[in-house]
Design a protein around this motif. Structure first.
Motif, short mmCIF file in Angstrom:
data_model
loop_
_atom_site.label_atom_id
_atom_site.label_comp_id
_atom_site.label_asym_id
_atom_site.label_seq_id
_atom_site.Cartn_x
_atom_site.Cartn_y
_atom_site.Cartn_z
N LYS A 167 0.86 -1.18 0.00
CA LYS A 167 0.00 0.00 0.00
C LYS A 167 0.90 1.23 0.00
O LYS A 167 2.08 1.15 0.38
CB LYS A 167 -0.88 0.03 1.25
CG LYS A 167 -1.86 -1.11 1.38
CD LYS A 167 -2.65 -0.99 2.68
CE LYS A 167 -3.61 -2.15 2.87
NZ LYS A 167 -4.39 -2.03 4.13
N ALA A 188 -7.83 1.39 -6.01
CA ALA A 188 -8.65 0.36 -5.37
C ALA A 188 -9.15 -0.63 -6.42
O ALA A 188 -10.31 -0.57 -6.80
CB ALA A 188 -9.82 1.01 -4.62
N PRO A 189 -8.31 -1.56 -6.88
CA PRO A 189 -6.93 -1.77 -6.46
C PRO A 189 -5.94 -1.17 -7.46
O PRO A 189 -6.34 -0.73 -8.53
CB PRO A 189 -6.83 -3.29 -6.48
CG PRO A 189 -7.64 -3.66 -7.70
CD PRO A 189 -8.79 -2.68 -7.71
N ILE A 195 -3.38 -4.22 -4.92
CA ILE A 195 -3.55 -3.81 -3.53
C ILE A 195 -4.38 -2.53 -3.44
O ILE A 195 -4.20 -1.61 -4.25
CB ILE A 195 -2.17 -3.57 -2.87
CG1 ILE A 195 -1.32 -4.85 -2.95
CG2 ILE A 195 -2.33 -3.12 -1.43
CD1 ILE A 195 -1.91 -6.06 -2.27
N CYS A 196 -5.27 -2.46 -2.46
CA CYS A 196 -6.06 -1.24 -2.23
C CYS A 196 -5.31 -0.30 -1.31
O CYS A 196 -4.90 -0.70 -0.21
CB CYS A 196 -7.42 -1.60 -1.62
SG CYS A 196 -8.52 -2.51 -2.73
N PRO A 345 -3.92 -9.00 -1.47
CA PRO A 345 -4.88 -8.54 -2.48
C PRO A 345 -6.31 -8.75 -2.02
O PRO A 345 -6.64 -9.77 -1.41
CB PRO A 345 -4.55 -9.42 -3.70
CG PRO A 345 -3.87 -10.63 -3.15
CD PRO A 345 -3.13 -10.15 -1.93
#
Length: 456
Positions: A167, A188-189, A195-196, A345
């Protein structure tokens, strides 16, 4: 780079006489359609195609044909596609829990959606006296933000990622805000790692400094709103205080044909920044809401039709099947010796690498088995986008089996090197003056795309 089948050649001059319809269709089938080699229809091409099937293709073809002559630049002549665009925007803003002032546009794709948001926020920064506006974004943010920086003369400021979670490092991002910051970005993502970013934190930061916040949901926009609570996807829509715009692609998990995306805003004051208006042109008053002037009504119609055909229940079913499949594949990858999944994830993308061997070697071996993989950098890895076609083709178990088998082979000779394929290309670029070599290769690739001359 783009070899033709034996006996095929490029056409570089118009035929003296027009070609009859039946013959033309025969040429298209034999010389253009049949040169495809990747099995994309059965979900083995990650991230390129999201909709397919005979029934869907037939419906989209009929819808396209119904509006094939429509031009959105003349809404008085073609009122239907204009109505459809307005309805798409209304449905998407509702999907993202926007308020009464929410609005948006339909664009040609995610890059245009992102770039229009950047254009709006640049002009807003100009109005408040900023002369050198900056885009503050995570290192993993989409390349379209950098493209916008080049096009619109905005400085790109990249916040580093947390090395474990992948992140954006929020505390470092927070410290990089200054008087020139025109916008904040979160994904997002993210495409590279799936990954958010901490959207709620970024939203609060934007609100505190009165800076617009854009959430890039080009990949996740038609997944996150429909995900069951059990998947624990944090809020990333207009319910997050401070979020002012969202990009979401209808031509990905919206399952529309290629060439459509959406950009939505929390308030119309943001949208006005990317309008182009010319009132003193000799040709009359010219106004365009997006980068294009003429826009296809047929593309708009297929996007609208895709949304109506899927409906809330269809999108819920697709989203949850995709998330379940991603979870299963992710768990399987974590069990394979030599494979490391990046971060945690939450949506539809899994990226993985290896501390034991050159991961690009595995990419080449999976390509040879018919899996069309994305190669990512920093860190080196492979990127798997779990598409609806991947799920519908029941590909999860076979993919894990192939990864397991090929990884076992590589673990027997982990220090081996590849002499061909993408592993070799990435390896050479890493050893030399990286950016220059990679840029030269990318330029040659784009030049080759348009190459029509036979080899001498």
């Amino acid at each position: 780079m783009f070899p033709l089948k034996n006996g095929h050649q490029y056409r570089t001059e118009l035929p003296e006489e027009g070609i009859a319809s039946d013959k033309l269709l025969d040429i298209l089938e034999k010389e253009y359609k049949n040169i495809e080699t990747v099995d994309w229809e059965n979900g083995r091409c990650f991230g390129a195609v999201y909709a397919g099937g005979e029934e869907t293709t037939k419906l989209m073809s009929e819808v396209f044909g119904m509006f094939v002559g429509a031009n959105l630049l003349q809404p008085d002549v073609f009122p239907g596609p204009r109505k459809m665009e307005a309805e798409i925007v209304a449905m998407v803003t509702n999907m993202f829990r926007g308020g009464k002032d929410s609005c948006g546009v339909v664009t040609s794709g995610g890059s245009e959606s992102i770039m229009l948001a950047c254009k709006s926020y640049r002009d807003m920064a100009y109005k408040r006296g900023v002369t050198e506006p900056e885009i503050l974004m995570p290192e993993s943010g989409h390349a379209a933000f950098v493209k916008a920086g080049e096009y619109f003369r905005m400085k790109i400021v990249k916040a580093p990622l947390d090395k474990k979670t992948f992140k954006v490092d929020f505390e470092k991002m927070k410290s990089m805000v200054n008087d020139n910051t025109a916008m904040l970005v979160g994904s997002a993502p993210s495409f590279p790692h799936g990954i958010c970013d901490p959207i709620e934190d970024i939203g609060r930061l934007g609100k505190e400094h009165n800076i617009p916040v854009h959430v890039d949901q080009c990949m996740g926009g038609f997944v996150t709103p429909f995900a069951s609570k059990e998947f624990n996807i944090p809020p990333c829509d207009f319910s997050v205080d401070g979020v002012t715009s969202i990009s979401a692609d209808t031509h990905k998990y919206g399952r529309a044909p290629k060439g459509s995306s959406t950009l939505t805003f929390s308030h119309h004051k943001y949208r006005e920044g990317h309008y182009f208006l010319r009132t003193d042109w000799s040709g009359g008053i010219y106004a365009s809401p997006t980068m294009a002037g003429t826009r296809s009504g047929a593309i708009m119609a297929t996007s609208w039709a895709s949304m109506m055909r899927n409906g809330l229940s269809g999108y819920r079913e697709t989203a949850n099947k995709v998330l379940e499949c991603r979870q299963c594949v992710e768990n399987g990858l974590r069990d394979i010796e030599g494979i490391t999944v990046f971060g945690e994830p939450l949506v539809s993308i899994i990226s993985f690498g290896s501390d034991a061997f050159d991961i690009y070697r595995l990419g080449d071996q999976l390509t040879a088995k018919g899996w069309h993989m994305f190669m990512i950098q920093t860190p080196p890895g492979l990127n798997l986008v779990v598409t609806p076609l991947f799920v519908e083709g029941n590909n999860g178990e076979e993919f894990l089996r192939d990864v397991t088998e090929e990884t076992a082979k590589l673990m027997k000779d982990p220090k081996g090197k590849s002499e061909a394929g993408l592993a070799a290309i990435y390896g050479v670029a890493a050893k030399m003056s990286g950016k220059k070599v990679a840029s030269e290769f990318a330029t040659e690739y784009l030049d080759a795309y348009y190459h029509t001359k036979p080899k001498e």
